[in-house]
Structures are given as C-alpha cells and as structure tokens.
Design a protein around this motif. Sequence first.
Motif, PDB file in Angstrom:
ATOM      1  N   ASP A   5     109.615  -8.450  27.500  1.00 23.59           N
ATOM      2  CA  ASP A   5     109.087  -7.134  27.150  1.00 23.59           C
ATOM      3  C   ASP A   5     109.968  -6.466  26.091  1.00 23.59           C
ATOM      4  O   ASP A   5     111.189  -6.393  26.233  1.00 23.59           O
ATOM      5  N   GLY A   6     109.328  -6.022  25.011  1.00 29.86           N
ATOM      6  CA  GLY A   6     110.043  -5.327  23.960  1.00 29.86           C
ATOM      7  C   GLY A   6     110.655  -6.222  22.903  1.00 29.86           C
ATOM      8  O   GLY A   6     111.225  -5.719  21.926  1.00 29.86           O
ATOM      9  N   GLY A  30     104.340  -8.047  26.907  1.00 37.55           N
ATOM     10  CA  GLY A  30     104.951  -6.879  26.289  1.00 37.55           C
ATOM     11  C   GLY A  30     105.688  -7.152  25.005  1.00 37.55           C
ATOM     12  O   GLY A  30     106.382  -6.273  24.473  1.00 37.55           O
ATOM     13  N   SER A  32     106.070  -8.004  20.886  1.00 38.78           N
ATOM     14  CA  SER A  32     105.393  -7.853  19.606  1.00 38.78           C
ATOM     15  C   SER A  32     105.288  -9.237  18.990  1.00 38.78           C
ATOM     16  O   SER A  32     106.215 -10.043  19.117  1.00 38.78           O
ATOM     17  N   ALA A  54      97.175  -5.939  22.355  1.00 38.75           N
ATOM     18  CA  ALA A  54      98.466  -5.413  21.920  1.00 38.75           C
ATOM     19  C   ALA A  54      98.988  -4.368  22.892  1.00 38.75           C
ATOM     20  O   ALA A  54      98.262  -3.452  23.270  1.00 38.75           O
ATOM     21  N   PRO A  55     100.251  -4.476  23.308  1.00 37.26           N
ATOM     22  CA  PRO A  55     100.798  -3.517  24.269  1.00 37.26           C
ATOM     23  C   PRO A  55     101.087  -2.156  23.664  1.00 37.26           C
ATOM     24  O   PRO A  55     101.284  -1.181  24.392  1.00 37.26           O
ATOM     25  N   ARG A  56     101.117  -2.063  22.324  1.00 36.71           N
ATOM     26  CA  ARG A  56     101.402  -0.789  21.651  1.00 36.71           C
ATOM     27  C   ARG A  56     100.977  -0.926  20.194  1.00 36.71           C
ATOM     28  O   ARG A  56     100.845  -2.040  19.683  1.00 36.71           O
ATOM     29  N   PRO A  57     100.788   0.189  19.485  1.00 36.98           N
ATOM     30  CA  PRO A  57     100.418   0.116  18.067  1.00 36.98           C
ATOM     31  C   PRO A  57     101.467  -0.629  17.250  1.00 36.98           C
ATOM     32  O   PRO A  57     102.679  -0.466  17.466  1.00 36.98           O
ATOM     33  N   ALA A  59     102.069  -3.793  17.365  1.00 36.79           N
ATOM     34  CA  ALA A  59     102.647  -4.944  18.069  1.00 36.79           C
ATOM     35  C   ALA A  59     102.122  -6.274  17.547  1.00 36.79           C
ATOM     36  O   ALA A  59     102.687  -7.315  17.864  1.00 36.79           O
TER      37      ALA A  59
END
Length: 304
Positions: A5-6, A30, A32, A54-57, A59
């Motif tokens: 993650d991350g 999680g 990218s 995608a877990p976040r914009p 990514a």
Amino acid sequence: MRELDGRSALVTGGASGIGLAIAAALLGEGMSVAVADHSEEHLAEAERLLGAAAPRPGAVVLHRLDVTDRPGFAAVADRVEEQLGGIDLLVNNAGVGLSAPMSTAGFDDWDRMLAVNLGGVVNGVVTVVPRIRRHGRGGHVVNTASMAGLIPMLDAGGIYTTTKFAVRGLSASLRLALAPDRIGVTCLCPGLTRTRILDPVGGADAPAGTPTFDATRDPVNAEFALAQGSAMDPAVLAACVVDAVRANDAYVIAHAEFDDELDALHAEVLAAVRHDVPVAPGRRAVEERRRALVDEVKNSIATG
C-alpha cells in the motif's frame, strides 16, 4: 516488500493479459501503477479498465514503450519517477511468442525474439534497478519467464524456450546479487494463461515481416491457441504474483499440471551425473566454498 500500500510499480507489457491482471491486482493492494506497453490500442483499453480500480487519483499512469528501445525505456522510467515518486516494483512482463521454427529460423527470427523476451528484461533491469537501489526503500523485481523456461518446447517454440530459459537464469542470479540491497527477485513461470502472446508485436501497427499466427504453418501454436479456451484466468496468476512479492518467493509456478514433467526432468538431470568420474579434492573444495557463499545469501533472504 511485505507492505504494498502506497508504493509504486512499473509493469511492462501491462496493457493486456498477464501484465494487465498484475497491474489490476497491484492497484487492489493500494499501489500506484505505471503501465507500459507497445500498443496504443491496448493502452487505451487498459486505461478504461484500470481507471475504476485505482485506489486514488493519479494512481494509474500509462506510457507507450518498446522494451527494446533503451533510451525510450530510460525516458519512461524518468517520467514514472516524476509521476509516482519513484519505482519500488518492476514487473518485466513484455514478451512475444511467435517465431519461425527453431530448425529453420534465420538470424532475424532469433534477433527479434531475443531482443524482446530477453533484451527487454535486461533493459528493464539495467534501467530501473539502479533507481530502486537509489531511493533506499528496498523493492522487488518480477521477471516473466514461462514453464517453457523450465521444460523445453518442440521445434515451433524452440526460440521462445531459449529466451525463457535465459530469463530464468537471469532471475536466479539477480536474486542473489540484489539481496544485500533488500531488493527481492521473483521468476514468474506461467503455463497456459489467457493472453495475447500470439498477437504480432505492435498489433495493427506491426512492421512488415513481423510473424503472424498461421495454424497451418505452426500446429504447436495452433494447439496453444485452441487451448486458450481452458487457459488460466490471468487474475488468478496475478494474485499468486502478489503473494510472491510479499513473501519474496523465488518462483511463481501456479500450474500444477506440470508436476510430473518437472519430476521427470529433475530425474533425467540427476541420472546424467557420472559418479564414476573422480572429483579432484581441490575442485570439490572450490565448489563447496562457492556453494557456502550461495547458501549464505539464500539464508539471508529467507530470514529477511
């Protein structure tokens, strides 16, 4: 890389088949992910499919890449570092499966397959591993070989087998070489999995003379194409890859149908050892010292 993650990954050949499934699985953890692929068409499809995962914009980023293009590989790696803040996981997945039969192949056939399947992995290692080492967080490399990197194929797949045996050897040695940098290495050896490996390189944009699938010319690949109906879902294989990255496993071999053949191959190799030929004590001592060094590195990997 127990924690994903991350963190960030670069997946070559990532816009279809196994690469796309690995990219989706990493996003699900999680991470990218930068997807690199030679095909604009496949990249557009991957963007649509991966966007929702995608877990976040930001990514998911996509780049067109010919893995045989060394300056192009470096430019993509530079851009990915800017976009994602570095590269922690490299997945050298890009590959091709079509070539002339080994017994009749010319230099062009050999050069093309070696350039993509082996040269692409070398280019990924030389380009990206120093970047992983430089940020000091540790990381991981996954190299896609094949069950054909363990078991030889017939004439039609002979050149492919050559490249995948080389990727397996590269991965095994690289695993030992990168252990001090806390960079793990896994060799992925798929059997029949739903992919586009029989597509010509470049798809619709393939250059003139690129091999294309022809069942009448190539009955082995014809059987392979027919078997795609019962081939493994690449998402299943991708989940195994995630497990292997977390555990820093040396291999991913998810196709248990090869058990007996691997046993037979192992027995064949052991049976070839000539125990009636004397071993000079000095030579034995050299190999024992070499083996002790290898075992020391392997133990360091196992203990984390």
